[in-house]
Design a protein around this motif. Structure first.
Motif, PDB file in Angstrom:
ATOM      1  N   ARG A  88      -3.654   4.572  -3.024  1.00  0.00           N
ATOM      2  CA  ARG A  88      -4.449   5.245  -4.054  1.00  0.00           C
ATOM      3  C   ARG A  88      -4.013   4.881  -5.473  1.00  0.00           C
ATOM      4  O   ARG A  88      -4.818   4.964  -6.386  1.00  0.00           O
ATOM      5  N   THR A  89      -2.753   4.551  -5.651  1.00  0.00           N
ATOM      6  CA  THR A  89      -2.241   4.282  -6.995  1.00  0.00           C
ATOM      7  C   THR A  89      -2.133   2.795  -7.310  1.00  0.00           C
ATOM      8  O   THR A  89      -1.814   2.436  -8.440  1.00  0.00           O
ATOM      9  N   GLU A 129      -0.641  13.943  -7.410  1.00  0.00           N
ATOM     10  CA  GLU A 129      -1.545  13.539  -8.494  1.00  0.00           C
ATOM     11  C   GLU A 129      -1.091  14.144  -9.813  1.00  0.00           C
ATOM     12  O   GLU A 129      -1.028  13.462 -10.835  1.00  0.00           O
ATOM     13  N   HIS A 130      -0.740  15.419  -9.804  1.00  0.00           N
ATOM     14  CA  HIS A 130      -0.279  16.092 -11.020  1.00  0.00           C
ATOM     15  C   HIS A 130       1.003  15.437 -11.542  1.00  0.00           C
ATOM     16  O   HIS A 130       1.137  15.170 -12.744  1.00  0.00           O
ATOM     17  N   ARG A 133       0.323  11.966 -13.082  1.00  0.00           N
ATOM     18  CA  ARG A 133      -0.324  12.081 -14.396  1.00  0.00           C
ATOM     19  C   ARG A 133       0.667  12.558 -15.447  1.00  0.00           C
ATOM     20  O   ARG A 133       0.774  11.979 -16.528  1.00  0.00           O
ATOM     21  N   GLU A 139      -3.659   8.089 -14.243  1.00  0.00           N
ATOM     22  CA  GLU A 139      -4.799   8.927 -13.896  1.00  0.00           C
ATOM     23  C   GLU A 139      -5.274   8.573 -12.489  1.00  0.00           C
ATOM     24  O   GLU A 139      -5.446   7.402 -12.166  1.00  0.00           O
ATOM     25  N   ALA A 140      -5.466   9.570 -11.700  1.00  0.00           N
ATOM     26  CA  ALA A 140      -6.033   9.400 -10.368  1.00  0.00           C
ATOM     27  C   ALA A 140      -6.911  10.617 -10.120  1.00  0.00           C
ATOM     28  O   ALA A 140      -6.534  11.736 -10.455  1.00  0.00           O
ATOM     29  N   GLU A 141      -8.067  10.387  -9.594  1.00  0.00           N
ATOM     30  CA  GLU A 141      -8.982  11.503  -9.362  1.00  0.00           C
ATOM     31  C   GLU A 141      -8.945  11.877  -7.882  1.00  0.00           C
ATOM     32  O   GLU A 141      -9.585  11.228  -7.067  1.00  0.00           O
ATOM     33  N   TRP A 142      -8.143  12.879  -7.594  1.00  0.00           N
ATOM     34  CA  TRP A 142      -7.998  13.357  -6.231  1.00  0.00           C
ATOM     35  C   TRP A 142      -8.526  14.773  -6.125  1.00  0.00           C
ATOM     36  O   TRP A 142      -8.039  15.584  -5.367  1.00  0.00           O
TER      37      TRP A 142
END
Length: 178
Positions: A88-89, A129-130, A133, A139-142
Motif C-alpha cells: 500500500r505504501t 495509516e495515521h 501520515r 498520505e494513504a487513503e485507507w
C-alpha cells in the motif's frame, strides 16, 4: 460500480441444510459461496457496489433477513500484514520491517493487534495509516479500512452482548459513550 470480495463469519443453523442455503439465495446472497471450516460458518462474497463499505453493509443486511442467521464479524476487517503495508505504501517489506522494529524512521510504530511475539503479526490499518501520515508525511487513503474495522467491532460487540448480562452491557456502553 466495482466488485468487492470479502468474507462474513455467521452464526446460526448448519448451512449444510439446503433450506438455509436456499433462503440465503432468495434473500439476495446469490453472489456468495457458503462454507464451513472447523465448525466456523462463513459466506465468501463477490458483491458489486460503489464502495467496499456499501457492499459489506448490503450483504450483512441481506444475510440477516434470513431467520436464525446473524453475522458475527467480517473476516480480517481492518487488519493488515507487513506485506500489505509495503504494498500500500510502495515500500519494500524490509523497509516496513525496519519501521516496525524502530530501526528506521522516528520510532513508535503502532503495536500489532495480535500477539507481538507471533510470527504472523497483524496491524490495524487505521493506526498504521495515521502513524505514516503523522510521522513520515505519507498520505494513504485507507478510509474504508477504518470504516470496516469500526463496523466489525460493532458486529462483534453485538454478538458478545448476547452472552453478557444487562449490567455488563451497561458497563461496556459507559466506556464507549457514543
Amino acid at each position: 460500480m466495482s466488485t468487492y470480495s470479502f468474507t462474513l463469519i455467521i452464526d446460526g443453523p448448519d448451512l449444510q441444510d439446503a433450506e438455509f442455503v436456499d433462503a440465503l439465495f432468495e434473500a439476495g446472497c446469490d453472489d456468495a459461496l457458503v462454507g464451513s471450516t472447523d465448525g466456523v460458518q462463513f459466506l465468501d462474497f463477490d458483491r458489486e457496489a460503489d464502495t467496499l463499505g456499501e457492499a459489506v453493509l448490503s450483504a450483512v443486511g441481506d444475510v440477516e433477513t434470513v431467520e436464525e442467521i446473524s453475522v458475527t464479524r467480517i473476516a480480517d476487517a481492518g487488519l493488515i500484514t507487513m506485506a500489505d503495508i509495503a504494498s500500500r505504501t510502495g515500500r519494500t517489506r524490509e523497509s516496513v520491517r525496519l519501521l516496525v522494529a524502530g530501526k528506521r524512521g522516528p520510532g513508535g510504530f503502532p503495536p500489532p493487534a495480535t500477539d507481538p511475539r507471533s510470527r504472523y503479526r497483524l496491524w490495524r490499518a487505521g493506526e498504521v495509516e495515521h502513524w505514516m501520515r503523522a510521522n513520515l508525511g505519507e498520505e494513504a487513503e485507507w478510509r474504508e479500512d477504518l470504516f470496516l474495522a469500526a463496523l466489525n467491532l460493532g458486529l462483534e460487540f453485538r454478538h458478545q452482548c448476547s452472552h453478557l448480562s444487562q449490567a455488563e452491557i451497561a458497563d461496556i456502553r459507559s466506556l464507549v459513550d457514543l
